[in-house]
Motif scaffolding. Sequence first.
Motif, PDB file in Angstrom:
ATOM      1  N   ALA A 194       1.017  -1.412  -0.120  1.00 11.58           N
ATOM      2  CA  ALA A 194      -0.135   0.097  -0.078  1.00 11.58           C
ATOM      3  C   ALA A 194       0.791   1.107   0.097  1.00 11.58           C
ATOM      4  N   GLU A 195       1.768   1.537   0.676  1.00 15.88           N
ATOM      5  CA  GLU A 195       2.803   2.391   0.738  1.00 15.88           C
ATOM      6  C   GLU A 195       3.525   2.627  -0.472  1.00 15.88           C
ATOM      7  N   GLN A 252       2.288   1.553  -3.441  1.00 12.60           N
ATOM      8  CA  GLN A 252       1.431   2.125  -4.382  1.00 12.60           C
ATOM      9  C   GLN A 252       0.909   3.364  -4.112  1.00 12.60           C
ATOM     10  N   GLU A 253       0.971   3.895  -2.895  1.00 17.26           N
ATOM     11  CA  GLU A 253       0.707   5.279  -2.446  1.00 17.26           C
ATOM     12  C   GLU A 253       1.919   6.123  -3.157  1.00 17.26           C
ATOM     13  N   GLU A 270       1.615   6.362  -6.655  1.00 17.05           N
ATOM     14  CA  GLU A 270       0.564   7.508  -7.128  1.00 17.05           C
ATOM     15  C   GLU A 270       1.003   8.910  -6.988  1.00 17.05           C
ATOM     16  N   ARG A 305      -5.069  16.282  -2.632  1.00 17.19           N
ATOM     17  CA  ARG A 305      -4.242  15.179  -2.287  1.00 17.19           C
ATOM     18  C   ARG A 305      -4.063  14.847  -0.837  1.00 17.19           C
ATOM     19  N   GLU A 360      -6.897  13.131   0.031  1.00 14.58           N
ATOM     20  CA  GLU A 360      -7.143  11.890  -0.564  1.00 14.58           C
ATOM     21  C   GLU A 360      -6.084  10.833   0.303  1.00 14.58           C
ATOM     22  N   LYS A 361      -5.048  11.362   0.837  1.00 12.05           N
ATOM     23  CA  LYS A 361      -4.183  10.678   1.608  1.00 12.05           C
ATOM     24  C   LYS A 361      -4.717  10.370   2.880  1.00 12.05           C
ATOM     25  N   LYS A 405      -7.208   7.664   2.471  1.00 15.87           N
ATOM     26  CA  LYS A 405      -6.499   6.242   2.092  1.00 15.87           C
ATOM     27  C   LYS A 405      -5.842   5.834   3.504  1.00 15.87           C
ATOM     28  N   ARG A 406      -5.243   7.016   4.406  1.00 13.44           N
ATOM     29  CA  ARG A 406      -4.673   6.450   5.816  1.00 13.44           C
ATOM     30  C   ARG A 406      -5.911   6.008   6.764  1.00 13.44           C
ATOM     31  N   ARG A 410      -6.800   2.579   5.363  1.00 15.58           N
ATOM     32  CA  ARG A 410      -5.853   1.374   5.875  1.00 15.58           C
ATOM     33  C   ARG A 410      -5.937   1.148   7.577  1.00 15.58           C
TER      34      ARG A 410
END
Length: 403
Positions: A251-252, A254-255, A258, A379, A382-383, A386-387, A390
């Motif tokens: 995931a990290e 991929q992040e 991205e 962004r 979005e982060k 996502k965080r 996760r």
Amino acid sequence: MEGLDADAAIHWVNTQVSSADLRIETPSDLASGEVLLALMDALARPLTPLRQSTVLQSGKSKFVKIDNLAKVLEAVSAASGLSVAQYSPLDLVSSLEMGDANQMLEILWKLILKYDAEAARDPGQWVANVKRKRELHLEALQVAEAKRQQEQQELIDKERAQRQLGVGPNEVLRKQAEDEAAERERKQREEGERLRRQQEAEDAARARRLEEEERERVRLQEEEERREAERLEDARRRAQEEELERLRKEAEEQEMAEATAQKLRLREEEEARRRAADAAEQRRKQACEAEEARLLEKVQVEHRRLQDEKAREIQRLQSDQREQQEEVRRAQEVEIAELERIVGEEKQRLLELQRVEEAEIQELMREEEEIRRQEAEEREREKQRKREKREAEHRRRQAKINA
């Protein structure tokens, strides 16, 4: 072997095989293999006794002992699961005949640790207990021997006393025979009662020992199963943690990919906007330069035209009076002033256009900055999403793991 000696081993073997009416005096008596089979029957308790399933040869030669001992070792390994392949029957028989019982004592010690829970818990204490039991047994034998000698001495003294009283030989013999018969009967009863009590005590002790060994074996098996379950649980937990760590890293990564792609896209967009702004600035400068050149050319054309007109007017009015020439000059000055005013106005208009274009450029730059700020906020949001996602996924997996 924790101090196990030949005497202690002999006592332990005799205790185990007493129900089979077998007994050894020295470790070399084990070379025939029969006592070892009886020992395994007493310890492992197979469905078919090894003394019945294993056929031994008769005879006391060395070759017969080697062949019998090879069969016995194979049967012992199959019944107990112990590895005795490192012991050669030839070496065992040869060493026993030479008085070296170390290898046979090693085999006996493996059997003791396998089937005696007390020895497995504390080998040193077990050896000490066996030695103490052997000493007590020897003391009991010595007491019995002393008692037997004392009884024989009493019979001799009684016979001597009867002879001194003048009793005839036949009467003495008859009484002696009666006394001996009564004594034998009494001893047989006592011996039978003692053997019965000893057998009952040995049976009770053996039953208790077997029960304790069974409980210990069950406990050890349960402990082994618990350790195996804990090991499997630890392995499963480590695998889950490694899987979670791998997913987190993916995931990290991929992040990061991205974010890198987003940065590259923003950089390309910014570069495109910069190139567009540079191109617009270049076009604006070129337009300004073209406009200035056009105005300059127009002024020059107009100036040439005026000069031509002036020249024609001068040629035409050369014959006129000075007043007319002055008027013409003033008119020309007025026209020149007007032209300069017109040029000034045109320049002012151009400057105004330039300021408007600069203001538009500044507005575009502010809009671009606002877009970048909004994209950065997007962004960040979005982060954050996502965080949170996760963390929620991690909590969900952790809840599953705990469940």
